[in-house]
Scaffold this active site. Sequence first.
Site, PDB file in Angstrom:
ATOM      1  CD  GLU A   1     -10.800  -1.857  -8.343  1.00 49.06           C
ATOM      2  OE1 GLU A   1     -11.914  -1.562  -8.095  1.00 49.06           O
ATOM      3  OE2 GLU A   1      -9.833  -1.485  -7.646  1.00 49.06           O
TER       4      GLU A   1
ATOM      5  NE  ARG B   1      -3.796   2.874  -0.773  1.00 49.89           N
ATOM      6  CZ  ARG B   1      -5.155   2.865  -0.358  1.00 49.89           C
ATOM      7  NH1 ARG B   1      -5.983   4.064  -0.147  1.00 49.89           N
ATOM      8  NH2 ARG B   1      -5.646   1.548  -0.326  1.00 49.89           N
TER       9      ARG B   1
ATOM     10  CB  THR C   1      -2.008  -1.261  -9.301  1.00 47.15           C
ATOM     11  OG1 THR C   1      -3.251  -1.804  -9.103  1.00 47.15           O
ATOM     12  CG2 THR C   1      -1.601  -1.037  -8.000  1.00 47.15           C
TER      13      THR C   1
ATOM     14  CG  ASP D   1      -5.902  -7.232  -7.638  1.00 47.56           C
ATOM     15  OD1 ASP D   1      -4.780  -7.470  -7.219  1.00 47.56           O
ATOM     16  OD2 ASP D   1      -6.670  -6.418  -7.171  1.00 47.56           O
TER      17      ASP D   1
ATOM     18  CD  GLU E   1      -3.223  -0.993   0.163  1.00 46.81           C
ATOM     19  OE1 GLU E   1      -3.183   0.060  -0.600  1.00 46.81           O
ATOM     20  OE2 GLU E   1      -4.028  -1.838   0.103  1.00 46.81           O
TER      21      GLU E   1
HETATM   22  C1  DMJ Z   1      -6.383   0.371  -5.088  1.00 42.94           C
HETATM   23  O1  DMJ Z   1      -5.661   0.681  -4.072  1.00 42.94           O
HETATM   24  C2  DMJ Z   1      -5.677  -0.268  -6.088  1.00 42.94           C
HETATM   25  O2  DMJ Z   1      -6.238  -0.111  -7.343  1.00 42.94           O
HETATM   26  C3  DMJ Z   1      -5.155  -1.698  -5.754  1.00 42.94           C
HETATM   27  O3  DMJ Z   1      -4.382  -2.546  -6.798  1.00 42.94           O
HETATM   28  C4  DMJ Z   1      -6.138  -2.557  -5.451  1.00 42.94           C
HETATM   29  N1  DMJ Z   1      -7.343  -1.672  -5.299  1.00 42.94           N
HETATM   30  C5  DMJ Z   1      -7.556  -0.448  -4.621  1.00 42.94           C
HETATM   31  C6  DMJ Z   1      -8.817   0.063  -5.245  1.00 42.94           C
HETATM   32  O4  DMJ Z   1      -9.984  -0.677  -5.255  1.00 42.94           O
END
Ligand code: DMJ
Length: 729
Positions: free
Chosen positions: A623, A360, A709, A489, A356
Amino acid sequence: MILGILDVHNHRFCLYPAGTETSYLSLTLFMTVLAGLHQVIGRPRLLSLAPIRSAESLPTGSVSHAPLTASCLSEPTTALCLRGIGMGTGCSPQQLFHSLAASLKEGKMPVATLLPFTSTPNRKSVSATSFRLTEKFILLLVFSAFITLCFGAIFFLPDSSKLLSGVFFRSSAVETNTRTGPDGSEPGSAGNDGRVLDKIRKDHDMALLEAKYILQKQPDDIKNDIFSDKNKVPNSSDQNGKKANDLPSVEFHRPPGAIGSEPRDPETRERRAKVKEMMKHAWDSYRRYAWGSNELRPVSKQGHSSNLFGSIKGATIVDALDTLFIMEMSEEFNAATEWVEKNLDFNVNAEVSVFEVNIRFVGGLLSAYYLSGKEVFRQKAVELGEKLLPAFRTSTGIPWALLNLKSGVGRNWPWASGGSSILAEYGTLHLEFMHLSKLSGNQEFAQKVMNIRKVLNRLDKPQGLYPNYLNPNSGQWGQHHVSVGGLGDSFYEYLLKAWLMSDKTDEEGKKMYYDSLQAIETSLIRKSSGGLTYIAEWKGGLLEHKMGHLTCFAGGMIALGADGAPGDKTGHQMELAAEIARTCHESYARTALKLGPEAFRFDGGVEAIATRQNEKYFILRPEVIETYMYMWRFTHDPKYREWGWEAVQALERHCKVEGGYSGVRDVYSSNPSLDDVQQSFFLAETLKYLYLLFSEDDQLPFDHWVFNTEAHPLPVIRKEQTDRPNEVE
Ligand code: DMJ
């Protein structure tokens, strides 16, 4: 055992329940120092100090005198003892203090009666008021020196972090097991021998596994490992010795498309303006009610902190920086930049989620740098990246999920199968770490993530699939659970994007992506009787016909990779992407709120509908909109913009509140309750993807930018730049 300290002069009495040898020793030492001082300065009635080893023998909850054996006193003496603290008698410290105070006040226990136990026979008593200032000062000095000594010992002696890990910090599962048995009893205590033996056997097995793993390596790999180990010494001393502002200088050239042109079509222009207005509302609310906190509680109008970031602050600010930039909200972007300069601090003694924090914070800072060219973002990104490096200290180099940023101690989520690391976590560091190497000149970042691939490539994959759990020490898979949604994912996403971000030079990433997509198609992708294509989950060979909201990103990913698909599969993959986008749209359309549930099923007579109460929530996730954005860019089919607009309207109707945007607890209820969290990814991803959906293709064009992501755009690293690592196009 309890320790009592009585300050007769101030009528204060403190009892210390001493649960551990450490605290006993510390307090005894403290008392000894004070007792010594007591002898030297000859003020016997200052303090009464005594470790009380048998408080049970005293009357419950009462105030009394009792003879004591005190390690700090040279001869038998008497101390005031209050039984009860920590002894299970139900007597609180307050009750005891009041009891003592009352006795003193009512004269039942004049101060004089207390004196004998503090005085030594050969010294005469002196009145309290005659205590000299210099003596007080000396006392204070000795006390501070002692406290400093204790803290020094706690934090700087080599093994003290281990000693304390079970006391102050959450320790790793492995450490917990070595320290205590399953019931928390001390190793070596009666009845514990079997467990200790078990532990030794397990460690032995683990060592064998690790040795086997190393022996499986190719001679070249072993050579490389030795080489990188040799390099570790200068690298790590660099890390420790180098301040962030010692980074090599980089010539900044902004990649094209940071700001795009206005949409030609007036309706699209209006829709894009609406999305910007939503961003303004989300941002202003955060700024007003939760500035500096990680996230906003829009209903209760206050800050919200998630333990994913430990005590790092400002997740929403860092996550939103690039969205503010591309939406041309310059006043807001400048305020956010100023906050980062003055307040963003990674020197915290706290455990964070490596994944995370990487997607982020590192991702957000890197994007902010590449969009704005401001040095502070590059420096902060590299500083944080360096703090994450200790997470890779495992036998295989597969990183821990959780890391204490101060101590560098890592561990895995306690719920993860067999102490495993998670595929979507250790597999979602690649893009950011490649850029960290590029911007810092430190190749260690790139080596760490390239090694993850090596470990994976050596393993057998059940039906070509990657299980979500991998033990970082043994290098063996944990439970065979495969998912393109949660836990799996973004690993697949990063294989494809690593290839694209390398200007299509990373052949290994490309092969791993298309091979795994093939395995996913064969084993996980199914069509419902109603004609909806979905991606199921695989648990030990059995399919669970469920698709998560998180899995819906796969439509966009498959569309993004279709162009490079091997053989003549481009058309097929575009169709597959479009079918997944349609299924995910259906999961929205079949709810009361027109917002999608967290997971939906294709069994028990339902299709694209959540059947379990705990899967009906919507937390502002991006998503589905992300997939619409990619599908729009590749097809220009207007339905994707329409679907995006439906989502905007639903968000405005059901999630917007005066204090921001909130998730909802049940998308099938027309009057749902709100979860009172404005997730930082709502600003980083959901609103950014909506904005791009209503933008022209020249805004962050895909041949120059790749989104991490968390939707943070990172520039493609051009082939010709690979030998000039510190230059950005
Ligand atoms: C986000 O923090 C990122 O996309 C992560 O890969 C998984 N999902 C959350 C949001 O749903």
